[in-house]
Scaffold this motif. Structure first.
Motif, PDB file in Angstrom:
ATOM      1  N   ARG A  91       8.478   5.797  -2.933  1.00 13.99           N
ATOM      2  CA  ARG A  91       8.616   5.801  -4.393  1.00 13.99           C
ATOM      3  C   ARG A  91       8.796   4.387  -4.937  1.00 13.99           C
ATOM      4  NH1 ARG A  91      12.586  10.995  -5.548  1.00 13.99           N
ATOM      5  NH2 ARG A  91      11.834  10.860  -7.694  1.00 13.99           N
ATOM      6  N   GLN A  92       9.519   3.550  -4.222  1.00 17.21           N
ATOM      7  CA  GLN A  92       9.686   2.169  -4.668  1.00 17.21           C
ATOM      8  C   GLN A  92       8.367   1.420  -4.632  1.00 17.21           C
ATOM      9  OE1 GLN A  92      12.854   0.025  -2.797  1.00 17.21           O
ATOM     10  NE2 GLN A  92      14.446   1.412  -3.527  1.00 17.21           N
ATOM     11  N   ARG A  93       7.583   1.636  -3.593  1.00 22.14           N
ATOM     12  CA  ARG A  93       6.262   0.996  -3.529  1.00 22.14           C
ATOM     13  C   ARG A  93       5.396   1.447  -4.702  1.00 22.14           C
ATOM     14  NH1 ARG A  93       3.942   0.202   2.517  1.00 22.14           N
ATOM     15  NH2 ARG A  93       5.860  -0.382   3.584  1.00 22.14           N
ATOM     16  N   ALA A 118      18.390  -3.396 -12.629  1.00 20.69           N
ATOM     17  CA  ALA A 118      18.110  -2.594 -11.429  1.00 20.69           C
ATOM     18  C   ALA A 118      16.636  -2.661 -11.071  1.00 20.69           C
ATOM     19  CB  ALA A 118      18.541  -1.150 -11.663  1.00 20.69           C
ATOM     20  N   PHE A 119      15.777  -2.603 -12.090  1.00 19.22           N
ATOM     21  CA  PHE A 119      14.334  -2.705 -11.843  1.00 19.22           C
ATOM     22  C   PHE A 119      13.963  -4.077 -11.297  1.00 19.22           C
ATOM     23  CE2 PHE A 119      10.408  -4.382 -13.880  1.00 19.22           C
ATOM     24  CZ  PHE A 119       9.500  -3.793 -13.019  1.00 19.22           C
ATOM     25  N   ILE A 120      14.497  -5.142 -11.889  1.00 18.47           N
ATOM     26  CA  ILE A 120      14.184  -6.513 -11.457  1.00 18.47           C
ATOM     27  C   ILE A 120      14.581  -6.704  -9.997  1.00 18.47           C
ATOM     28  CG2 ILE A 120      14.784  -8.947 -11.762  1.00 18.47           C
ATOM     29  CD1 ILE A 120      15.055  -8.319 -14.778  1.00 18.47           C
ATOM     30  N   ASN A 121      15.753  -6.205  -9.618  1.00 15.63           N
ATOM     31  CA  ASN A 121      16.216  -6.356  -8.233  1.00 15.63           C
ATOM     32  C   ASN A 121      15.294  -5.632  -7.261  1.00 15.63           C
ATOM     33  OD1 ASN A 121      18.436  -7.903  -8.955  1.00 15.63           O
ATOM     34  ND2 ASN A 121      19.793  -6.135  -9.177  1.00 15.63           N
ATOM     35  N   MET A 122      14.857  -4.423  -7.637  1.00 19.03           N
ATOM     36  CA  MET A 122      13.940  -3.686  -6.777  1.00 19.03           C
ATOM     37  C   MET A 122      12.610  -4.417  -6.644  1.00 19.03           C
ATOM     38  SD  MET A 122      11.024  -1.589  -6.671  1.00 19.03           S
ATOM     39  CE  MET A 122      10.771  -1.136  -8.400  1.00 19.03           C
ATOM     40  N   PHE A 123      12.058  -4.887  -7.761  1.00 20.03           N
ATOM     41  CA  PHE A 123      10.769  -5.581  -7.743  1.00 20.03           C
ATOM     42  C   PHE A 123      10.854  -6.847  -6.893  1.00 20.03           C
ATOM     43  CE2 PHE A 123       7.381  -8.278  -9.293  1.00 20.03           C
ATOM     44  CZ  PHE A 123       6.353  -7.400  -9.573  1.00 20.03           C
ATOM     45  N   LEU A 164      12.472   1.180 -18.232  1.00 16.49           N
ATOM     46  CA  LEU A 164      12.734   2.510 -18.790  1.00 16.49           C
ATOM     47  C   LEU A 164      11.634   3.487 -18.424  1.00 16.49           C
ATOM     48  CD1 LEU A 164      14.102   1.538 -22.327  1.00 16.49           C
ATOM     49  CD2 LEU A 164      15.408   2.396 -20.378  1.00 16.49           C
ATOM     50  N   ASP A 165      10.371   3.050 -18.509  1.00 12.23           N
ATOM     51  CA  ASP A 165       9.243   3.931 -18.189  1.00 12.23           C
ATOM     52  C   ASP A 165       9.261   4.364 -16.729  1.00 12.23           C
ATOM     53  OD1 ASP A 165       8.301   3.852 -20.754  1.00 12.23           O
ATOM     54  OD2 ASP A 165       6.747   2.362 -20.382  1.00 12.23           O
ATOM     55  N   LEU A 166       9.816   3.514 -15.864  1.00 15.40           N
ATOM     56  CA  LEU A 166       9.864   3.835 -14.438  1.00 15.40           C
ATOM     57  C   LEU A 166      11.161   4.528 -14.035  1.00 15.40           C
ATOM     58  CD1 LEU A 166       8.213   0.647 -12.872  1.00 15.40           C
ATOM     59  CD2 LEU A 166       7.177   2.874 -13.345  1.00 15.40           C
ATOM     60  N   GLY A 167      12.004   4.839 -15.033  1.00 14.04           N
ATOM     61  CA  GLY A 167      13.191   5.645 -14.752  1.00 14.04           C
ATOM     62  C   GLY A 167      14.455   4.888 -14.443  1.00 14.04           C
ATOM     63  N   TYR A 168      14.464   3.559 -14.701  1.00  8.97           N
ATOM     64  CA  TYR A 168      15.662   2.773 -14.440  1.00  8.97           C
ATOM     65  C   TYR A 168      16.563   2.759 -15.674  1.00  8.97           C
ATOM     66  CZ  TYR A 168      13.536   1.168 -10.134  1.00  8.97           C
ATOM     67  OH  TYR A 168      12.970   1.126  -8.886  1.00  8.97           O
ATOM     68  N   ALA A 169      17.872   2.786 -15.435  1.00 10.09           N
ATOM     69  CA  ALA A 169      18.827   2.807 -16.546  1.00 10.09           C
ATOM     70  C   ALA A 169      18.885   1.468 -17.255  1.00 10.09           C
ATOM     71  CB  ALA A 169      20.222   3.191 -16.037  1.00 10.09           C
ATOM     72  N   TYR A 215       0.833  -1.186   0.000  1.00  4.64           N
ATOM     73  CA  TYR A 215       0.000   0.000   0.000  1.00  4.64           C
ATOM     74  C   TYR A 215       0.873   1.242   0.000  1.00  4.64           C
ATOM     75  CZ  TYR A 215       1.076  -0.043   4.979  1.00  4.64           C
ATOM     76  OH  TYR A 215       1.727  -0.070   6.174  1.00  4.64           O
ATOM     77  N   LEU A 216       0.255   2.351  -0.290  1.00  6.42           N
ATOM     78  CA  LEU A 216       0.940   3.640  -0.292  1.00  6.42           C
ATOM     79  C   LEU A 216       0.283   4.539   0.752  1.00  6.42           C
ATOM     80  CD1 LEU A 216       1.315   4.337  -4.109  1.00  6.42           C
ATOM     81  CD2 LEU A 216       3.087   3.622  -2.530  1.00  6.42           C
ATOM     82  N   PRO A 217       0.996   4.854   1.828  1.00  6.12           N
ATOM     83  CA  PRO A 217       0.421   5.792   2.806  1.00  6.12           C
ATOM     84  C   PRO A 217       0.101   7.127   2.154  1.00  6.12           C
ATOM     85  CG  PRO A 217       2.347   4.698   3.697  1.00  6.12           C
ATOM     86  CD  PRO A 217       2.297   4.355   2.244  1.00  6.12           C
TER      87      PRO A 217
END
Length: 268
Positions: free
Chosen positions: A211-213, A243-248, A234-239, A155-157
């Motif tokens: 922001r990550q959530r 990097a995106f896969i690791n965050m997800f 790319l759409d979410l601002g990752y180079a 969720y997003l507070p």
């Protein structure tokens, strides 16, 4: 021209459904962009499934957000309101409190099975009289499936603080933005330290975590639409995609592709 944040734009108020006539009852609706459901609650739990678009349900200043093909579960007697930033087509299964014993006691996102997606699609495409035996059987099958759906608390507070609300609305609309905490603070004529303090007080977390959530929830919607992991990154601002896969994976305990395969809808 700079776009006004959502909370400064005029929002259409939709009619909430408070006249439910059966222990199990389903309704399908289309909600236009920039519209709200006013705060309400009743003795029926709600499983809200969005066919298209992303719904936001606010409970005690916490935003629960779900893209297709996942659903939001709301227990009975829980006061909530809804916000539609974009057009949303959705179905809601109303479950009387007498039938909610095996369902979660707290709100959250249900990672429902492909059968739930198929049943929701079928019920929408082939509407029947609410008292028709076949219709009632399908509703009970749907209820049985929800008993086994995992509940996640992503969720997003939310915040009503004017400056912080402005920033959160902006980031909702620009998830790829790379502004630092200092840059965002300067844009609101405050110090970085002050903004960080507001985030901890109002959100219970850092702005970076928030922001990550947000990006995880945006990614879920993009995965459902069949977009590639590379384009989502790319759409979410990752180079790059790594990097995106690791965050997800840190948030969802699975890679984006694994998540899509596990919980993809039958329609795909």
């Amino acid at each position: 021209m700079k776009k006004r944040p959502l909370h400064e734009q005029s929002l259409a108020t939709l009619i909430s459904n408070d006249e439910i006539t059966a222990p199990l009852w389903i309704q399908f609706r289309h909600a236009p962009a920039q519209s709200i459901y006013p705060a309400h609650g009743h003795a029926w739990g709600e499983f809200i499934y969005a066919f298209n678009g992303v719904m936001e349900i606010n409970i005690d200043q916490i935003d629960y957000i779900t893209p297709p093909p996942y659903g939001i579960w709301l227990p009975p007697h829980l006061k909530h309101s809804g916000l539609n930033r974009t057009d949303v087509s959705h179905g809601t299964l109303y479950i009387h409190e007498s039938l909610c014993e095996q369902l979660p006691k707290q709100a959250g996102i249900l990672l429902n099975s492909p059968l739930v997606c198929a049943l929701m699609q079928h019920l929408k495409q082939y509407p029947q009289d609410k008292d028709h035996p076949e219709h009632l059987r399908l509703l009970h099958v749907l209820l049985d499936q929800l008993h086994h759906a995992p509940l996640v608390g992503s969720y997003l507070p939310h915040s009503e603080h004017p400056a912080l609300k402005y920033i959160l609305d902006y980031l909702h609309q620009h998830p790829s933005d790379h502004s630092t905490l200092q840059q965002l603070a300067q844009g609101m004529n405050m110090t970085e330290r002050t903004l960080a303090r507001y985030c901890q007080k109002e959100l219970g977390m850092s702005l970076n975590e928030w922001r990550q959530r947000l990006k995880v929830m945006k990614a879920m919607s993009m995965l459902e639409r069949g977009e590639t992991v590379e384009s989502i990154a790319l759409d979410l601002g990752y180079a790059n995609a790594s990097a995106f896969i690791n965050m997800f994976k840190r948030w969802m305990q699975s890679t984006p592709d694994q998540f899509r395969k596990l919980y993809n809808s039958v329609a795909e």
